[in-house]
Design a protein around this motif. Sequence first.
Motif, mmCIF file in Angstrom:
data_model
loop_
_atom_site.group_PDB
_atom_site.id
_atom_site.type_symbol
_atom_site.label_atom_id
_atom_site.label_comp_id
_atom_site.label_asym_id
_atom_site.label_seq_id
_atom_site.Cartn_x
_atom_site.Cartn_y
_atom_site.Cartn_z
ATOM 1 N N GLN A 6 0.814 -1.213 0.000
ATOM 2 C CA GLN A 6 0.000 0.000 0.000
ATOM 3 C C GLN A 6 0.853 1.271 0.000
ATOM 4 O O GLN A 6 0.329 2.376 -0.162
ATOM 5 C CB GLN A 6 -0.943 0.008 1.200
ATOM 6 N N ASN A 7 2.134 1.110 0.196
ATOM 7 C CA ASN A 7 3.066 2.236 0.106
ATOM 8 C C ASN A 7 3.228 2.572 -1.380
ATOM 9 O O ASN A 7 3.895 1.861 -2.121
ATOM 10 C CB ASN A 7 4.404 1.853 0.735
ATOM 11 N N THR A 8 2.617 3.681 -1.813
ATOM 12 C CA THR A 8 2.621 4.060 -3.228
ATOM 13 C C THR A 8 3.695 5.083 -3.561
ATOM 14 O O THR A 8 3.882 5.418 -4.730
ATOM 15 C CB THR A 8 1.248 4.637 -3.615
ATOM 16 N N TRP A 9 4.414 5.573 -2.548
ATOM 17 C CA TRP A 9 5.346 6.671 -2.784
ATOM 18 C C TRP A 9 6.808 6.212 -2.853
ATOM 19 O O TRP A 9 7.583 6.766 -3.616
ATOM 20 C CB TRP A 9 5.184 7.733 -1.691
ATOM 21 N N ALA A 10 7.172 5.201 -2.105
ATOM 22 C CA ALA A 10 8.584 4.788 -2.048
ATOM 23 C C ALA A 10 8.854 3.753 -3.134
ATOM 24 O O ALA A 10 8.758 2.549 -2.907
ATOM 25 C CB ALA A 10 8.919 4.242 -0.671
ATOM 26 N N GLN A 11 9.179 4.203 -4.314
ATOM 27 C CA GLN A 11 9.520 3.314 -5.426
ATOM 28 C C GLN A 11 11.016 2.998 -5.453
ATOM 29 O O GLN A 11 11.449 2.036 -6.078
ATOM 30 C CB GLN A 11 9.102 3.948 -6.756
ATOM 31 N N ASP A 12 11.800 3.817 -4.811
ATOM 32 C CA ASP A 12 13.236 3.586 -4.686
ATOM 33 C C ASP A 12 13.726 4.303 -3.434
ATOM 34 O O ASP A 12 13.005 5.116 -2.856
ATOM 35 C CB ASP A 12 13.991 4.091 -5.926
ATOM 36 N N ILE A 13 14.932 3.953 -3.013
ATOM 37 C CA ILE A 13 15.518 4.594 -1.835
ATOM 38 C C ILE A 13 17.029 4.531 -1.976
ATOM 39 O O ILE A 13 17.571 3.566 -2.528
ATOM 40 C CB ILE A 13 15.031 3.913 -0.531
ATOM 41 N N GLY A 20 5.078 -7.957 10.310
ATOM 42 C CA GLY A 20 4.926 -6.593 10.808
ATOM 43 C C GLY A 20 4.739 -5.594 9.677
ATOM 44 O O GLY A 20 3.839 -4.749 9.719
ATOM 45 N N VAL A 21 5.567 -5.708 8.646
ATOM 46 C CA VAL A 21 5.465 -4.791 7.510
ATOM 47 C C VAL A 21 4.216 -5.086 6.688
ATOM 48 O O VAL A 21 3.549 -4.167 6.196
ATOM 49 C CB VAL A 21 6.735 -4.878 6.636
ATOM 50 N N MET A 22 3.876 -6.356 6.522
ATOM 51 C CA MET A 22 2.685 -6.728 5.757
ATOM 52 C C MET A 22 1.415 -6.149 6.374
ATOM 53 O O MET A 22 0.458 -5.835 5.664
ATOM 54 C CB MET A 22 2.572 -8.248 5.672
ATOM 55 N N ASN A 23 1.397 -5.985 7.693
ATOM 56 C CA ASN A 23 0.217 -5.473 8.397
ATOM 57 C C ASN A 23 0.278 -3.978 8.666
ATOM 58 O O ASN A 23 -0.615 -3.436 9.323
ATOM 59 C CB ASN A 23 0.046 -6.230 9.722
ATOM 60 N N ASP A 24 1.304 -3.312 8.156
ATOM 61 C CA ASP A 24 1.516 -1.901 8.482
ATOM 62 C C ASP A 24 1.812 -1.094 7.208
ATOM 63 O O ASP A 24 2.929 -1.151 6.691
ATOM 64 C CB ASP A 24 2.691 -1.783 9.462
ATOM 65 N N PRO A 25 0.847 -0.338 6.677
ATOM 66 C CA PRO A 25 1.073 0.452 5.462
ATOM 67 C C PRO A 25 2.224 1.443 5.586
ATOM 68 O O PRO A 25 2.807 1.848 4.575
ATOM 69 C CB PRO A 25 -0.259 1.175 5.259
ATOM 70 N N ASN A 26 2.576 1.823 6.816
ATOM 71 C CA ASN A 26 3.676 2.760 7.032
ATOM 72 C C ASN A 26 4.949 2.051 7.459
ATOM 73 O O ASN A 26 5.925 2.693 7.873
ATOM 74 C CB ASN A 26 3.290 3.805 8.081
ATOM 75 N N GLY A 27 4.982 0.734 7.351
ATOM 76 C CA GLY A 27 6.138 -0.034 7.800
ATOM 77 C C GLY A 27 7.260 -0.097 6.782
ATOM 78 O O GLY A 27 7.033 -0.065 5.565
ATOM 79 N N LEU A 28 8.471 -0.192 7.291
ATOM 80 C CA LEU A 28 9.670 -0.460 6.498
ATOM 81 C C LEU A 28 10.553 -1.368 7.321
ATOM 82 O O LEU A 28 10.742 -1.144 8.514
ATOM 83 C CB LEU A 28 10.398 0.828 6.119
ATOM 84 N N GLY A 29 11.085 -2.409 6.705
ATOM 85 C CA GLY A 29 11.944 -3.323 7.438
ATOM 86 C C GLY A 29 13.020 -3.914 6.554
ATOM 87 O O GLY A 29 13.076 -3.655 5.355
ATOM 88 N N TYR A 30 13.890 -4.712 7.167
ATOM 89 C CA TYR A 30 14.927 -5.404 6.395
ATOM 90 C C TYR A 30 15.201 -6.776 6.998
ATOM 91 O O TYR A 30 15.041 -6.983 8.192
ATOM 92 C CB TYR A 30 16.210 -4.575 6.301
ATOM 93 N N PHE A 31 15.601 -7.705 6.138
ATOM 94 C CA PHE A 31 15.987 -9.049 6.555
ATOM 95 C C PHE A 31 16.754 -9.709 5.424
ATOM 96 O O PHE A 31 16.844 -9.184 4.314
ATOM 97 C CB PHE A 31 14.779 -9.901 6.974
#
Length: 222
Positions: A128-135, A209-220
């Motif tokens: 649902q994050n439509t803004w972060a296409q790259d970082i 956590g990220v799947m349930n959080d539209p404002n989430g960002l994580g790494y693994f």
Amino acid sequence: MTTRLSKLPSSLKTLTLAVGTATLLLACSPGQTKQTKAIHIDGSSTVYPITETIVKEYNAQTASNLDVKVNFSGTGGGFRKFCAGETDISNASRPILKAEIEACKKNNISYLELPVAFDALTIVVNPQNTWAQDITVAELKKLWEPQAEGQIKTWNQIRSSWPNQPINLYGPGKDSGTFDYFTAAIVGEEGASRSDYQASEDDEIIAQGVMNDPNGLGYFGY
């Protein structure tokens, strides 16, 4: 450097930054496994699914009554158990450290290292994050460095064109080899990280956590 996001799998939007090597360390100490009916495996959560699959295939193809117990406590946690003689195989998503080598020597534990897979360091956001296409790596550093703790709280603090919405972080704990590599490669110093994020040694918990959080960002590791 800018890295582009893609959707893989559909429940997460992912960004692969770097590739390392996943390794198994097999204990070779005399008598450590000969007198036991069980093999104990612990360590990296990234290598855990591979090891679990190997064990299932082994059990399906043999008539052995050998009991193989597979767990994960992070690369660092796994090495502590391995070098103390508590486990027979240690899963690792980073090379064994000098201090860990010395701990194994002290306890007369020798080992064989077997690289088994490539381990991609992956950044994930919610679909649902439509803004972060790259970082960029610089933006990730700004987000995860210790100075960001309690200060960088919204997406637009990372990039002005992104929304003024909370950014919620998920990542590995300090026993994780992925944590070691991420902090070294992104922040510039191994172990240097903000601590105000939801940490877990279980990659599935981070992903959920990220799947349930539209404002989430994580790494693994992936």
